[in-house]
Design an enzyme around this catalytic site. Structure first.
Site, PDB file in Angstrom:
ATOM      1  N   GLY A 132     -89.652 -29.427 -11.185  1.00 11.23           N
ATOM      2  CA  GLY A 132     -89.296 -30.992 -12.427  1.00 11.23           C
ATOM      3  C   GLY A 132     -89.586 -32.369 -12.393  1.00 11.23           C
TER       4      GLY A 132
ATOM      5  N   ARG B 297     -77.497 -26.571 -31.072  1.00 13.82           N
ATOM      6  CA  ARG B 297     -77.791 -27.065 -33.004  1.00 13.82           C
ATOM      7  C   ARG B 297     -78.087 -26.404 -33.191  1.00 13.82           C
TER       8      ARG B 297
ATOM      9  N   ALA C 131     -89.194 -26.726  -5.612  1.00 12.92           N
ATOM     10  CA  ALA C 131     -91.143 -27.018  -5.580  1.00 12.92           C
ATOM     11  C   ALA C 131     -91.477 -27.651  -3.798  1.00 12.92           C
TER      12      ALA C 131
ATOM     13  N   GLU D 179     -85.586   7.038 -15.817  1.00 12.19           N
ATOM     14  CA  GLU D 179     -85.636   6.651 -16.243  1.00 12.19           C
ATOM     15  C   GLU D 179     -85.403   6.675 -17.959  1.00 12.19           C
TER      16      GLU D 179
ATOM     17  N   HIS E  57     -84.110   3.509 -19.789  1.00 10.11           N
ATOM     18  CA  HIS E  57     -84.240   2.158 -20.077  1.00 10.11           C
ATOM     19  C   HIS E  57     -83.417   1.313 -21.060  1.00 10.11           C
TER      20      HIS E  57
ATOM     21  N   ARG F  57     -88.447  12.343  -8.643  1.00  7.76           N
ATOM     22  CA  ARG F  57     -87.138  10.496  -9.279  1.00  7.76           C
ATOM     23  C   ARG F  57     -86.384  11.188  -9.682  1.00  7.76           C
TER      24      ARG F  57
ATOM     25  N   LYS G 272     -74.909 -14.875  -9.462  1.00  7.29           N
ATOM     26  CA  LYS G 272     -76.072 -15.502  -8.564  1.00  7.29           C
ATOM     27  C   LYS G 272     -75.499 -15.834  -7.507  1.00  7.29           C
TER      28      LYS G 272
ATOM     29  N   CYS H 133     -85.573 -10.716  -1.886  1.00  9.94           N
ATOM     30  CA  CYS H 133     -85.248 -10.754  -3.039  1.00  9.94           C
ATOM     31  C   CYS H 133     -84.693 -11.231  -4.286  1.00  9.94           C
TER      32      CYS H 133
ATOM     33  N   SER I 264     -92.013   2.103  -6.307  1.00 12.25           N
ATOM     34  CA  SER I 264     -93.037   2.630  -7.496  1.00 12.25           C
ATOM     35  C   SER I 264     -92.866   1.060  -8.478  1.00 12.25           C
TER      36      SER I 264
ATOM     37  N   TRP J 232     -79.948  -9.856 -22.346  1.00  7.13           N
ATOM     38  CA  TRP J 232     -79.633  -9.090 -22.823  1.00  7.13           C
ATOM     39  C   TRP J 232     -78.299  -8.867 -21.875  1.00  7.13           C
TER      40      TRP J 232
HETATM   41  P1  FAD Z   1     -84.210 -29.709  -7.654  1.00  8.09           P
HETATM   42  O1  FAD Z   1     -84.824 -28.255  -7.946  1.00  8.09           O
HETATM   43  O2  FAD Z   1     -84.707 -30.634  -8.927  1.00  8.09           O
HETATM   44  O3  FAD Z   1     -84.825 -30.828  -6.601  1.00  8.09           O
HETATM   45  C1  FAD Z   1     -85.365 -31.719  -6.077  1.00  8.09           C
HETATM   46  C2  FAD Z   1     -84.808 -32.373  -5.406  1.00  8.09           C
HETATM   47  O4  FAD Z   1     -85.384 -33.903  -4.910  1.00  8.09           O
HETATM   48  C3  FAD Z   1     -82.978 -32.464  -5.312  1.00  8.09           C
HETATM   49  O5  FAD Z   1     -82.616 -31.752  -4.257  1.00  8.09           O
HETATM   50  C4  FAD Z   1     -82.758 -34.346  -5.098  1.00  8.09           C
HETATM   51  O6  FAD Z   1     -81.856 -34.861  -4.239  1.00  8.09           O
HETATM   52  C5  FAD Z   1     -84.317 -34.236  -4.125  1.00  8.09           C
HETATM   53  N1  FAD Z   1     -84.749 -35.881  -3.883  1.00  8.09           N
HETATM   54  C6  FAD Z   1     -84.516 -36.635  -5.958  1.00  8.09           C
HETATM   55  N2  FAD Z   1     -85.126 -37.756  -4.960  1.00  8.09           N
HETATM   56  C7  FAD Z   1     -85.278 -38.159  -4.117  1.00  8.09           C
HETATM   57  C8  FAD Z   1     -85.260 -38.960  -3.676  1.00  8.09           C
HETATM   58  N3  FAD Z   1     -85.903 -39.869  -4.342  1.00  8.09           N
HETATM   59  N4  FAD Z   1     -85.696 -38.617  -2.079  1.00  8.09           N
HETATM   60  C9  FAD Z   1     -85.464 -38.199  -1.214  1.00  8.09           C
HETATM   61  N5  FAD Z   1     -84.456 -36.972  -2.313  1.00  8.09           N
HETATM   62  C10 FAD Z   1     -84.624 -36.866  -3.802  1.00  8.09           C
HETATM   63  N6  FAD Z   1     -84.004 -21.477 -11.853  1.00  8.09           N
HETATM   64  C11 FAD Z   1     -84.728 -19.844 -12.201  1.00  8.09           C
HETATM   65  O7  FAD Z   1     -85.767 -19.939 -12.255  1.00  8.09           O
HETATM   66  N7  FAD Z   1     -83.739 -18.725 -12.362  1.00  8.09           N
HETATM   67  C12 FAD Z   1     -82.550 -19.182 -12.605  1.00  8.09           C
HETATM   68  O8  FAD Z   1     -81.929 -18.516 -12.584  1.00  8.09           O
HETATM   69  C13 FAD Z   1     -82.122 -20.161 -12.754  1.00  8.09           C
HETATM   70  N8  FAD Z   1     -80.810 -20.741 -12.734  1.00  8.09           N
HETATM   71  C14 FAD Z   1     -80.473 -21.891 -12.550  1.00  8.09           C
HETATM   72  C15 FAD Z   1     -78.930 -22.308 -13.055  1.00  8.09           C
HETATM   73  C16 FAD Z   1     -78.063 -23.246 -13.030  1.00  8.09           C
HETATM   74  C17 FAD Z   1     -77.051 -23.372 -12.973  1.00  8.09           C
HETATM   75  C18 FAD Z   1     -79.364 -24.324 -12.698  1.00  8.09           C
HETATM   76  C19 FAD Z   1     -78.767 -25.571 -12.365  1.00  8.09           C
HETATM   77  C20 FAD Z   1     -80.255 -24.054 -12.406  1.00  8.09           C
HETATM   78  C21 FAD Z   1     -81.039 -22.419 -12.046  1.00  8.09           C
HETATM   79  N9  FAD Z   1     -82.624 -22.498 -12.329  1.00  8.09           N
HETATM   80  C22 FAD Z   1     -82.683 -22.032 -12.709  1.00  8.09           C
HETATM   81  C23 FAD Z   1     -83.375 -23.330 -12.783  1.00  8.09           C
HETATM   82  C24 FAD Z   1     -83.855 -23.572 -11.068  1.00  8.09           C
HETATM   83  O9  FAD Z   1     -82.883 -24.197 -10.369  1.00  8.09           O
HETATM   84  C25 FAD Z   1     -84.630 -25.596 -10.968  1.00  8.09           C
HETATM   85  O10 FAD Z   1     -85.736 -25.073 -12.307  1.00  8.09           O
HETATM   86  C26 FAD Z   1     -85.648 -25.588 -10.052  1.00  8.09           C
HETATM   87  O11 FAD Z   1     -84.421 -26.199  -8.521  1.00  8.09           O
HETATM   88  C27 FAD Z   1     -86.513 -26.540 -10.554  1.00  8.09           C
HETATM   89  O12 FAD Z   1     -86.553 -27.349  -8.470  1.00  8.09           O
HETATM   90  P2  FAD Z   1     -87.111 -29.255  -8.590  1.00  8.09           P
HETATM   91  O13 FAD Z   1     -87.454 -28.474  -6.572  1.00  8.09           O
HETATM   92  O14 FAD Z   1     -88.844 -29.370  -9.214  1.00  8.09           O
HETATM   93  O15 FAD Z   1     -86.365 -29.642  -8.433  1.00  8.09           O
HETATM   94  P1  NAP Z   2     -82.901 -25.455 -22.013  1.00 15.61           P
HETATM   95  O1  NAP Z   2     -82.732 -23.533 -22.049  1.00 15.61           O
HETATM   96  O2  NAP Z   2     -84.156 -26.515 -22.209  1.00 15.61           O
HETATM   97  O3  NAP Z   2     -81.795 -25.499 -22.647  1.00 15.61           O
HETATM   98  C1  NAP Z   2     -80.637 -26.902 -22.598  1.00 15.61           C
HETATM   99  C2  NAP Z   2     -80.176 -26.256 -23.838  1.00 15.61           C
HETATM  100  O4  NAP Z   2     -79.500 -28.363 -24.546  1.00 15.61           O
HETATM  101  C3  NAP Z   2     -80.680 -26.009 -24.821  1.00 15.61           C
HETATM  102  O5  NAP Z   2     -79.352 -25.521 -25.821  1.00 15.61           O
HETATM  103  C4  NAP Z   2     -80.503 -27.531 -26.028  1.00 15.61           C
HETATM  104  O6  NAP Z   2     -80.412 -26.568 -27.368  1.00 15.61           O
HETATM  105  C5  NAP Z   2     -79.904 -28.326 -25.872  1.00 15.61           C
HETATM  106  N1  NAP Z   2     -79.938 -30.119 -25.927  1.00 15.61           N
HETATM  107  C6  NAP Z   2     -81.383 -29.765 -26.310  1.00 15.61           C
HETATM  108  N2  NAP Z   2     -81.474 -31.275 -26.116  1.00 15.61           N
HETATM  109  C7  NAP Z   2     -79.884 -31.939 -26.910  1.00 15.61           C
HETATM  110  C8  NAP Z   2     -79.718 -33.132 -27.080  1.00 15.61           C
HETATM  111  N3  NAP Z   2     -79.555 -34.079 -27.379  1.00 15.61           N
HETATM  112  N4  NAP Z   2     -77.910 -32.790 -27.198  1.00 15.61           N
HETATM  113  C9  NAP Z   2     -77.687 -31.979 -27.569  1.00 15.61           C
HETATM  114  N5  NAP Z   2     -78.348 -30.887 -26.573  1.00 15.61           N
HETATM  115  C10 NAP Z   2     -79.465 -30.653 -26.536  1.00 15.61           C
HETATM  116  O7  NAP Z   2     -82.306 -26.496 -20.548  1.00 15.61           O
HETATM  117  P2  NAP Z   2     -81.271 -25.658 -18.996  1.00 15.61           P
HETATM  118  O8  NAP Z   2     -80.047 -24.681 -19.866  1.00 15.61           O
HETATM  119  O9  NAP Z   2     -81.064 -26.722 -19.170  1.00 15.61           O
HETATM  120  O10 NAP Z   2     -82.293 -24.884 -18.501  1.00 15.61           O
HETATM  121  C11 NAP Z   2     -83.180 -25.691 -17.192  1.00 15.61           C
HETATM  122  C12 NAP Z   2     -84.432 -24.336 -16.658  1.00 15.61           C
HETATM  123  O11 NAP Z   2     -83.555 -23.785 -15.972  1.00 15.61           O
HETATM  124  C13 NAP Z   2     -84.723 -23.531 -17.847  1.00 15.61           C
HETATM  125  O12 NAP Z   2     -85.694 -24.133 -18.570  1.00 15.61           O
HETATM  126  C14 NAP Z   2     -84.935 -22.481 -17.649  1.00 15.61           C
HETATM  127  O13 NAP Z   2     -86.422 -21.995 -17.324  1.00 15.61           O
HETATM  128  C15 NAP Z   2     -83.903 -22.770 -16.576  1.00 15.61           C
HETATM  129  N6  NAP Z   2     -82.912 -21.149 -15.853  1.00 15.61           N
HETATM  130  C16 NAP Z   2     -83.281 -20.459 -15.993  1.00 15.61           C
HETATM  131  C17 NAP Z   2     -82.515 -19.233 -15.818  1.00 15.61           C
HETATM  132  C18 NAP Z   2     -82.935 -17.617 -16.025  1.00 15.61           C
HETATM  133  O14 NAP Z   2     -81.803 -17.231 -16.043  1.00 15.61           O
HETATM  134  N7  NAP Z   2     -84.143 -17.638 -15.989  1.00 15.61           N
HETATM  135  C19 NAP Z   2     -80.826 -20.191 -15.744  1.00 15.61           C
HETATM  136  C20 NAP Z   2     -80.490 -20.969 -15.798  1.00 15.61           C
HETATM  137  C21 NAP Z   2     -81.338 -21.884 -16.105  1.00 15.61           C
HETATM  138  P3  NAP Z   2     -80.579 -27.344 -28.839  1.00 15.61           P
HETATM  139  O15 NAP Z   2     -81.549 -28.529 -28.891  1.00 15.61           O
HETATM  140  O16 NAP Z   2     -80.398 -26.701 -29.986  1.00 15.61           O
HETATM  141  O17 NAP Z   2     -78.916 -27.547 -29.248  1.00 15.61           O
HETATM  142 FE1  SF4 Z   3     -88.981 -10.284  -8.909  1.00 19.72          FE
HETATM  143 FE2  SF4 Z   3     -87.489 -12.139  -8.695  1.00 19.72          FE
HETATM  144 FE3  SF4 Z   3     -87.716 -10.486  -6.675  1.00 19.72          FE
HETATM  145 FE4  SF4 Z   3     -89.613 -11.875  -7.034  1.00 19.72          FE
HETATM  146  S1  SF4 Z   3     -87.138 -12.676  -6.545  1.00 19.72           S
HETATM  147  S2  SF4 Z   3     -89.800  -9.482  -6.675  1.00 19.72           S
HETATM  148  S3  SF4 Z   3     -89.699 -11.977  -9.026  1.00 19.72           S
HETATM  149  S4  SF4 Z   3     -86.577 -10.142  -8.362  1.00 19.72           S
END
Ligand code: FAD
Ligand code: NAP
Ligand code: SF4
Length: 674
Positions: A651, A562, A386, A166, A254, A216, A423, A336, A26, A577
């Site tokens: 991105g 910051r 993407a 739950e 929960h 359940r 992860k 998943c 469910s 959490w």
């Molecule tokens: P990217 O992942 O940046 O991929 C872009 C690709 O384009 C790269 O492989 C690069 O090599 C390639 N590229 C760039 N320029 C060129 C070129 N000219 N020619 C050929 N190739 C090129 N997101 C979540 O939703 N949940 C999470 O829990 C989560 N955890 C994360 C944990 C970590 C440590 C990190 C680093 C990221 C995490 N993210 C998470 C974020 C997530 O991975 C990104 O939001 C996502 O990968 C963005 O996808 P993208 O395809 O836009 O770009």
């Molecule tokens: P983010 O969530 O935007 O965090 C960036 C951090 O850097 C913030 O703490 C920000 O806080 C700090 N920062 C920004 N500009 C700065 C500067 N000029 N100098 C110093 N500190 C600066 O980005 P991210 O952690 O890189 O994650 C990227 C994306 O990946 C996120 O949007 C998130 O959704 C995704 N992601 C998701 C998960 C998940 O579990 N769902 C896990 C990882 C990543 P201050 O400005 O307060 O310092």
């Molecule tokens: Fe939910 Fe993430 Fe599993 Fe998709 S991959 S069903 S969003 S937990």
């Protein structure tokens, strides 16, 4: 000979047969609440029935208004409401599936002023104090459960699932924690069980013998004042005698502070508890929680821990999960990753549920990847989430797709994410695309960084999915050798000293802190995980709780931001959490309202607040930058000027608040449009 003989074997329930051992558990999708969403809900279930699931369980329907999860939530208490369900049951039956309706009374978890419970004790996660039911009130509730089941039967459901876990209404009666009554519905454990057993007994009497009743059952409450093992076993035996057909596993309330389904919970973490209970009853028992691949399910069934496997989120991620297992191609499953980002986090935000990996989930009637009438030659630049989703969707529709990736492997930033402890599941997504891209005929060019010159004139359209690059903040000393970026640390394996400051406490800063506080092991270790969170054998302690013993961090880690306020405040509801608790367990020192003054041989120099007070030097060996990202979009202008039809996604489009959910949805929606 199938690879999964146990999983795919039929199960004879006496009056009906399930075609295999897979139950779709469910899940509230948000489509249950409004009559206008019935066609969407019907198609959502039909797609899963087509994919081979033996028995689907709907999201929860309250048996009356007091049981609503929220005002005007899903309810089944009259004939008009029952009539709407005919379209749902027909859609599933037409595809050869079976479907049961879940009866869910929220009790003190209800977010509305009429909530009721065994006693008037507020839940820590809900500001509303429930009203204590009178004896008459309890009997009225039981009658409403029975009425709800009868209505489900009239709407052609194959059965009902009575939610007894739950921490919801029935569970609130079962536990001393929430049941302080002294009448026949409280006090002794037998009295606390009375309502649950009466509901099953009277439902069975009302629906007759040929209707599935799943109960359940909470096998580990994971809260203080939870049931003892003897009480759980007694309940299971009594609901069996009262007429239940199947017992389904439920783990944790929960309000429990132990994660039970997030990605850092090892696979099948609680199947042994199901196995323990299974020995005490003769009806089939279903295992659940963090079971996401056929190999895992097969092992549980082979061990004899359960006769059925209940999976909810894996069926969102891949509706064809069973069909792929049947075909002997489990590697084609979109697994998943237990991120909760588009399912549970949406449910808690009262948004429609979908899936980060499969944005079509819950949108089957709207987001359709239909075969194209005009085949185009499309270049996708970047194989992050993407680009991957766009390339696969386009190729599946019949377009000719070339995917360019600068790196030696696909995945983009997801390739970094999968190296974070807890992860590891993210690697499955990369495996899925590695398998599906060639099947769909995508021409993948790795180690190929393309420029506009190679693209102009060679493709009908170009998709720029070049993603993001880490932001480098302007801090004096940022070029000091002790400064590292997060890709250098996590993917590059650059050595990191014994004390580290992490600049930036967003999702990535938190993940990198977890990386730095763990000795890295390639797989999640269940024993270590249980120790860290204080989970024990439910026979050893009521609620299955013991004192947590996290393994110490190999490093001293400071996590800095910051802005003032709590670190990790922006993290998601259902997972934030867990991350915060994990960092606390590891002794990470969190500092907010920080100004970064400079980095030098002594370490990182900081002050606090607008007045730059309380200067302090963190004597760290390394500083790791996790300060957000910037878009990589240098191709866009050149392509546009050259007149190429160019699309920008993920991105590369917008870096702020980017996550894989947005990246994959943008890619999929674009693929459906071209
Ligand atoms: P990217 O992942 O940046 O991929 C872009 C690709 O384009 C790269 O492989 C690069 O090599 C390639 N590229 C760039 N320029 C060129 C070129 N000219 N020619 C050929 N190739 C090129 N997101 C979540 O939703 N949940 C999470 O829990 C989560 N955890 C994360 C944990 C970590 C440590 C990190 C680093 C990221 C995490 N993210 C998470 C974020 C997530 O991975 C990104 O939001 C996502 O990968 C963005 O996808 P993208 O395809 O836009 O770009
Ligand atoms: P983010 O969530 O935007 O965090 C960036 C951090 O850097 C913030 O703490 C920000 O806080 C700090 N920062 C920004 N500009 C700065 C500067 N000029 N100098 C110093 N500190 C600066 O980005 P991210 O952690 O890189 O994650 C990227 C994306 O990946 C996120 O949007 C998130 O959704 C995704 N992601 C998701 C998960 C998940 O579990 N769902 C896990 C990882 C990543 P201050 O400005 O307060 O310092
Ligand atoms: Fe939910 Fe993430 Fe599993 Fe998709 S991959 S069903 S969003 S937990």
């Amino acid at each position: 000979m199938t690879q999964f003989p146990q999983l795919l074997a039929p199960l004879d329930l006496g009056f009906t047969t399930l075609k295999n051992r897979v139950i779709m558990g469910s899940m509230h999708t948000g489509l249950e609440d409004r009559a206008k969403d019935v066609p969407r809900l019907a198609e959502y279930f039909a797609e899963r029935a087509r994919g081979g699931v033996a028995l689907i369980v709907t999201g929860g329907y309250a048996p009356n208004r007091t049981g609503w999860l929220a005002p005007f939530g899903a309810k089944l208490s009259n004939r008009f409401e029952a009539r709407r369900h005919l379209a749902i049951t027909k859609a599933v039956h037409d595809e050869g599936g079976k479907i049961a309706l879940q009866v869910l009374h929220a009790g003190r978890y209800s977010y509305q002023p009429f909530s009721v419970s065994a006693s008037s004790i507020k839940a820590p996660i809900n500001p509303i104090r429930p009203r204590r039911l009178t004896d008459r009130g309890v009997r009225w509730q039981i009658r409403n459960y029975v009425r709800c089941a009868r209505l489900a039967q009239k709407a052609n459901y194959d059965g009902v699932e009575i939610m007894g876990g739950e921490g919801y209404f029935i569970n609130q009666f079962l536990c001393e924690r929430t049941n302080k009554r002294t009448d026949k519905w409280g006090g002794t454990s037998e009295n606390r069980r009375r309502m649950a057993v009466e509901i099953v007994r009277r439902t069975r009497a009302a629906v007759g013998p040929n209707f599935i009743i799943i109960f359940r059952l909470s096998m580990a409450d994971l809260v203080e004042g939870g049931q003892t093992w003897d009480e759980i076993v007694a309940l299971a035996k009594e609901v069996e005698s009262a007429g239940a057909t199947i017992i389904n596993t439920d783990i944790g309330w929960h309000e429990a502070r132990i994660p039970t389904i997030v990605t850092s919970v090892p696979r099948a973490a609680f199947a042994d508890i199901t196995g323990k209970l299974e020995k005490h009853v003769s009806i089939p028992v279903a295992a659940s929680n963090r079971i996401n691949m056929p190999e895992v399910a097969e092992e549980i069934l082979t061990r004899g821990d359960a006769q059925l496997i209940s999976m909810a989120r894996p069926m969102l991620a891949d509706p064809d999960w069973v069909r792929k297992a049947e075909a002997g191609h489990p590697d084609e499953i979109n697994t998943c990753i237990a991120c909760n980002q588009a399912c549970l986090d949406h449910a808690f935000a009262r948004k429609h549920v979908s899936c980060l990996l499969n944005p079509r989930a819950g949108r089957e009637t709207e987001l359709i990847l239909s075969p194209t009438r005009t085949t185009k030659s499309v270049a996708v630049v970047g194989a992050g989430p993407a680009g991957l989703s766009a390339a696969l969707g386009l190729a599946q529709r019949g377009h000719s797709v070339t995917l360019f990736e600068a790196d030696s492997q696909i995945g983009g930033q997801f390739g970094i994410a999968r190296k974070i402890p807890g992860k590891e599941e993210f690697a499955e997504t990369i495996r899925y695309y590695n398998r599906q891209l060639p099947l769909a005929g995508v021409d993948v060019r790795l180690d190929t960084r393309v420029g506009a010159a190679e693209l102009v004139g060679n493709f009908d359209e170009v998709i720029v999915a070049t993603g993001v690059t880490p932001r480098v903040p302007t801090i004096p000393g940022i070029d000091h050798p002790k400064v590292l970026t997060y890709p250098e640390v996590v993917r590059g394996g650059r050595p990191v000293g014994k004390s580290v400051a992490v600049i930036g406490a967003g999702g990535i800063g938190v993940d990198v802190s977890e990386f730095l506080t763990h000795e890295h092991s390639p797989t999640l270790d269940l024993k270590e995980w249980k120790q860290e969170w204080g989970v024990t054998d439910p026979e050893a302690a009521a609620g299955a709780l013991t004192t947590p013993k996290p393994s110490p961090s190999p490093r001293e880690v400071y996590l800095l931001q910051r802005k003032a306020g709590r670190i990790g405040a922006g993290l998601a509801k259902t997972t934030g959490w867990v991350h915060r608790a994990a960092l606390k367990n590891k002794g990470v020192q969190e500092l907010s309202g920080v100004n970064y003054e400079r980095i030098d041989d002594d370490g990182l120099h900081i002050t606090f607040g607008e007045k730059r007070e309380n200067a302090r030097t963190l004597p760290v060996d390394n500083v790791v930058i996790c300060a957000g990202q910037e878009s990589v979009r240098d191709l866009v202008d050149e392509l546009t000027v050259a007149g190429v039809t160019t699309h920008v996604i993920g991105g590369a489009d917008v870096a702020a608040e980017l996550d894989a959910k947005r990246a994959i949805e943008q890619g999929t929606r674009l693929a459906a449009r071209i």
